[in-house]
Motif scaffolding. Structure first.
Motif, short mmCIF file in Angstrom:
data_model
loop_
_atom_site.label_atom_id
_atom_site.label_comp_id
_atom_site.label_asym_id
_atom_site.label_seq_id
_atom_site.Cartn_x
_atom_site.Cartn_y
_atom_site.Cartn_z
N SER A 257 -7.00 -0.41 -1.75
CA SER A 257 -7.63 -1.45 -0.94
C SER A 257 -6.61 -2.51 -0.50
N MET B 172 -3.43 -2.12 -0.18
CA MET B 172 -2.51 -1.52 0.77
C MET B 172 -3.12 -1.47 2.17
N GLN B 173 -4.43 -1.28 2.22
CA GLN B 173 -5.08 -1.24 3.53
C GLN B 173 -5.01 -2.60 4.21
N ASP B 174 -5.16 -3.67 3.43
CA ASP B 174 -4.96 -5.01 4.00
C ASP B 174 -3.54 -5.15 4.55
N PHE C 12 -1.68 -2.81 5.64
CA PHE C 12 -1.57 -2.05 6.89
C PHE C 12 -1.98 -2.90 8.09
#
Lengths: 236, 236
Positions: free
Chosen positions: A126, A128-130, A132
């Motif tokens: 989660s 890491m998605q931020d 991105f």
DNA sequence: CGGGCGCTTGAGTTAAATCAACACAAGTGG
DNA sequence: CCACTTGTGTTGATTTAACTCAAGCGCCCG
């Protein structure tokens, strides 16, 4: 006095943290020393108990990406095909708790710990998605504002004149985290300071004067109405 | 039960995706339909058995990041604080196997499956780290070459005249995956084609003429030896 | 066969990188 | 204790890679 802003759940090891806490020995690491390198065989994963670490990967030609900064409560060192896929270095003196790799592979051995590890892994996905969104979607001022804001949200202390954030990493680390150059990061810090959004006590200590305005900068809404934004192409 | 979603608008399908969640073993999804949306409660995670899905997140102002493309064998839908943190849409007709969320939380229930889920989560972390290198470190031609190469490595078919890769996603999806614009992606495809590194049978079918040269492009070493590189500053 | 959408190509603009000084603090040694 | 080095951060001038805006092409579908 101060109050921590980060009362958030460190869900990584919520139920099992107490069990873990009593079991194995602590591991200490001096500032600027390495915990492991990319390509090393994974023997343990590590729960960070105190201090801050930096996870990095480098390309053959030396270009570097800072993957994440690890703070207390975070778990670092998840393997890919049995190997570490980043370098890990201490930015400050660090205290860690190692967890043997075999716990990852055998779910029956310690189901609660295993579930906590899965939970930590999902939290990392989660986060890491931020990250991105920052790297792929935002421009330089937005990236820097988002970075400061996320550090404040997770690790800031409330002071009389605003949230106070200590940044244990250097400008070059921030740059490599955000996919920018050091110079651009520096200019963005300066711009935020000149706008009165933050104040700086030396390069590593940031006082957030206005969290709202910082949040607006993070979304690119810092300029209220210099000119009309006319966006007919946006879907309704 | 077959889920027929005619195309487009989210609000219409919010309830539908909840029905999907309760459906038994195998689940089918038509191309261009949604599996779940960001913010939905996570009831299941899904193993992709056939087809390709796209995971995306959008900023308030419409900027979009493609987080990942999910291929057979991948697991999608890991929760963050119980919620989906991306949208998920089918790029092709898709067959999935749902796994109830409670399996994530109770490690004792099915230890082997639980270990497999942790393994999938760690693989995803690893894949995301590769993605970070692309987004943060590479320039446009390197990004596109890396993208084509990774698709070829994972999903390519060997043909007589080179590895053949089908790209089920459009140029805009690739652009949002790589943090570029559609135009830049298109220009990079064209440059690779004109260099004889790839051939195109329509926009979605790529034949890789030379994997070695593609790999060099992916690392920015496309110019083999225009003249001697004299780099006294590089460490030995 | 015609229309539309997705892709490609081109021209001009801009945000961030690069190159280059300079400021400043901390450490080191004379 | 002060000169000097070193590392880290800031600022300025210039270049460039990628974006934006705009037009044209071609494939696919009706």
């Amino acid at each position: 006095m101060y109050v921590t802003l980060s009362g958030e759940h460190r869900s990584a090891f919520r139920s099992t943290s107490r069990d873990i806490a009593t079991a194995p020995p602590h591991l200490k690491l001096a500032a600027n020393s390495a915990l492991y390198f990319e390509g090393d065989e994974v023997s343990h994963v590590y729960i960070i108990e105190d201090g801050v670490v930096r996870l990095t990967r480098v390309l053959e030609d030396g270009r570097r990406q800072v993957i994440a900064f690890g703070y207390p409560g975070d778990i670092v060192g998840f393997p890919a095909r049995g190997l570490h896929n980043t370098d890990c270095d201490a930015l400050t003196p660090v205290r860690l708790r190692p967890i043997r790799r075999c716990v990852l592979e055998d779910g029956a051995q310690d189901p609660d710990l295993h579930a906590a590890l899965l939970d930590a892994a999902m939290d990392e996905i989660s986060a890491m998605q931020d990250h991105f969104m920052m790297l792929g979607c935002k421009n330089a001022p937005e990236k820097v504002a988002s970075f400061i804001k996320s550090m404040a949200d997770r690790h800031g202390m409330m002071a009389a004149d605003g949230a106070n954030v200590h940044l244990p990493m250097g400008r070059a680390d921030i740059a490599d985290f955000l996919g920018l150059t050091m110079e651009t990061v520096s200019r963005c810090f300066t711009a935020l300071r000149k706008d009165g959004v933050i104040r700086l006590n030396g390069a590593q200590s940031v006082v957030i004067v206005s969290m709202e305005r910082l949040a607006r900068h993070a979304l690119g809404q810092n300029t209220p109405a210099p000119r009309e934004r006319h966006c007919p192409t946006l879907a309704a």
